[in-house]
Enzyme design. Structure first.
Site, PDB file in Angstrom:
ATOM      1  N   GLU A  18       0.817  -1.212   0.000  1.00 17.40           N
ATOM      2  CA  GLU A  18       0.000   0.000   0.000  1.00 17.40           C
ATOM      3  C   GLU A  18       0.855   1.270   0.000  1.00 17.40           C
ATOM      4  OE1 GLU A  18      -3.573  -0.417   2.683  1.00 17.40           O
ATOM      5  OE2 GLU A  18      -2.492  -2.217   3.273  1.00 17.40           O
ATOM      6  N   SER A 191      -6.732  -2.040   2.009  1.00 15.36           N
ATOM      7  CA  SER A 191      -6.915  -1.359   0.722  1.00 15.36           C
ATOM      8  C   SER A 191      -7.281  -2.310  -0.403  1.00 15.36           C
ATOM      9  CB  SER A 191      -5.655  -0.567   0.343  1.00 15.36           C
ATOM     10  OG  SER A 191      -5.361   0.376   1.336  1.00 15.36           O
ATOM     11  N   TYR A 261      -8.602   4.248  -4.474  1.00 10.03           N
ATOM     12  CA  TYR A 261      -7.524   5.239  -4.429  1.00 10.03           C
ATOM     13  C   TYR A 261      -7.132   5.852  -5.770  1.00 10.03           C
ATOM     14  CZ  TYR A 261      -7.107   3.236   0.176  1.00 10.03           C
ATOM     15  OH  TYR A 261      -7.380   2.792   1.432  1.00 10.03           O
ATOM     16  N   ARG A 301     -11.465   3.632  11.497  1.00 15.16           N
ATOM     17  CA  ARG A 301     -12.657   3.587  10.636  1.00 15.16           C
ATOM     18  C   ARG A 301     -13.207   2.173  10.721  1.00 15.16           C
ATOM     19  NH1 ARG A 301     -10.846   3.333   5.475  1.00 15.16           N
ATOM     20  NH2 ARG A 301     -11.669   1.218   5.332  1.00 15.16           N
ATOM     21  N   ASP A 303     -15.717  -0.596   9.426  1.00 20.93           N
ATOM     22  CA  ASP A 303     -16.483  -0.953   8.233  1.00 20.93           C
ATOM     23  C   ASP A 303     -17.509  -2.026   8.588  1.00 20.93           C
ATOM     24  OD1 ASP A 303     -14.589   0.691   7.159  1.00 20.93           O
ATOM     25  OD2 ASP A 303     -13.528  -0.866   6.051  1.00 20.93           O
ATOM     26  N   GLU A 316     -14.519  -4.984   9.494  1.00 23.32           N
ATOM     27  CA  GLU A 316     -13.149  -4.786   9.955  1.00 23.32           C
ATOM     28  C   GLU A 316     -12.977  -3.378  10.496  1.00 23.32           C
ATOM     29  OE1 GLU A 316     -10.664  -5.419   6.553  1.00 23.32           O
ATOM     30  OE2 GLU A 316     -11.050  -3.444   5.727  1.00 23.32           O
ATOM     31  N   ASN A 318     -10.012  -0.217  10.492  1.00 23.95           N
ATOM     32  CA  ASN A 318      -8.762   0.317   9.949  1.00 23.95           C
ATOM     33  C   ASN A 318      -8.219   1.319  10.955  1.00 23.95           C
ATOM     34  OD1 ASN A 318      -8.344  -0.435   6.809  1.00 23.95           O
ATOM     35  ND2 ASN A 318     -10.517  -0.405   7.338  1.00 23.95           N
ATOM     36  N   GLY A 322      -7.250   5.685   5.377  1.00 27.88           N
ATOM     37  CA  GLY A 322      -6.741   6.544   4.322  1.00 27.88           C
ATOM     38  C   GLY A 322      -7.111   8.008   4.518  1.00 27.88           C
TER      39      GLY A 322
END
Length: 366
Positions: A18, A191, A261, A301, A303, A316, A318, A322
């Site tokens: 990433e 990602s 991205y 974050r 999800d 999950e 993070n 990002g």
């Protein structure tokens, strides 16, 4: 006398797959940090793991093109020193600088998995985001799901396995346990790197081979029919959730790396997500429970999937989400009235508070 600004080292690049995502995120983090309060030091890490003290005027090359973005390596190579002194940077055997806070913008392994966080601890420097435990737990999707499941937080059914467990009977075993389609993904990657959607048994082994290119442990997850909802969380002991949630509406089979991205038209981010107040409250509570269950600190974050019957399943977390121009985390906070500048300031303050709290702990019985 003017108070000395705190020196914040933004770390970006790294050895992970990433790498480019990190470079894009770093560009936005650097622009967001308040220059009135903080003196920013830029440390770029190349794909081999070498650290460079970057020129603030040009930390990235071809930064306007997300497909071609690259790290500028024409700078001083440095290392962060494990020492009783705080945040010392060394080059060619000499201490050349020191920093007060690390702000890692390193997605995936060697940055989001506890590696940098452990180095920060050895170097006696505050670090933005989760510590070693929260980072490692959040990175390993298998371990995270086990902890969530043990806390009665619903998750999708899955199988975790290593390469020696792959055999000819596996496609049928997956059919009986999970059904098709399934998603195959590296356990310690983000990602959507290495992720495949598998629609029938004949595709499974190829998808596993691809995922094992990125990790020694792989997940096979049951596909969930539902909306993809994300919530942003901020804080340490008393975390808060952004007042709005976001929904990912994809134009493809799944939310791939490019869709996240590179291609700004690859998915629609619906902010705020169109849900009623009761459902929003349920989503926010699920995100908060997951954040605390997984020992996250600073930011995260979460999800989730929202099914047609109103069930919320956590997918999950993070712990270093990002910060690119099309990333959900900063967008959710902006929609909740928190600007990128205020967000980065609060993240740095949370890192400093965490360091202060831990410095108060006793290291001996006397």
């Amino acid at each position: 006398m003017q108070q000395k600004k705190l020196r914040v080292a933004v770390l970006f690049g790294g050895r992970s797959a990433e790498h480019e995502v990190s470079l894009q995120s770093a560009k936005n983090v650097i622009a967001a940090i308040d220059p009135e309060q903080f003196d920013v030091c830029l440390i770029g890490i190349d794909r081999q793991g070498k650290w460079y003290l970057n020129d603030a005027s040009q930390p990235l090359l071809t930064s306007d093109d997300p497909k071609l973005v690259a790290l500028n390596q024409c700078n001083t190579d440095v290392t962060l020193v494990a020492s009783d002194q705080s945040g010392q940077l060394m080059s060619k055997g000499q201490i050349i600088d020191s920093v007060d806070v690390l702000f890692p913008v390193l997605h995936g392994p060697y940055g989001e998995d506890g590696s940098i966080q452990g180095l920060a601890k050895l170097a006696n420097v505050a670090c933005v985001g989760s510590d070693i435990l929260g980072s490692a737990v959040g990175m390993d999707k298998d371990v995270a799901k086990r902890l969530l499941r043990d806390s009665d937080i619903p998750v999708a059914d899955y199988i975790a396995l290593r390469s020696y467990q792959v055999n000819d009977q596996l496609p049928e075993q997956v059919a009986q346990r999970l059904g098709y389609p399934v998603y195959v993904k590296p356990a310690n990657m983000g990602s959507s790197v290495g992720v495949s959607k598998v629609s029938e048994p004949s595709e499974l082994i190829s998808a596993l081979t691809h995922a094992f290119d990125y990790d020694i442990k792989v997940m096979i997850e049951a596909a969930v029919v539902g909306r993809e909802i994300e919530c942003a969380v901020l804080g340490n002991d008393e975390p808060e959730v952004a007042t709005v949630a976001g929904e990912i509406i994809t134009n493809d089979q799944f939310y791939s790396y490019d869709r996240k991205y590179v291609d700004e038209t690859g998915a629609k981010l619906q902010i705020p997500a169109q849900v009623d107040d009761a459902t929003l409250s349920k989503l926010r509570q699920s995100a908060l429970r997951a954040y605390q269950c997984l020992e996250a600190r600073g930011m995260g974050r979460v999800d989730m999937f929202l099914t047609a019957d109103g069930e919320v399943l956590v997918n999950e977390i993070n712990t270093l989400p990002g910060f690119t121009a099309i990333s959900m985390y900063p967008k959710l906070w902006a929609a909740s009235g928190v600007s990128p500048r205020e967000l980065t300031t609060r993240l740095i303050q949370l890192a400093l508070q965490e360091r202060q709290d831990k410095d108060k702990l006793k290291s001996t019985e006397h």
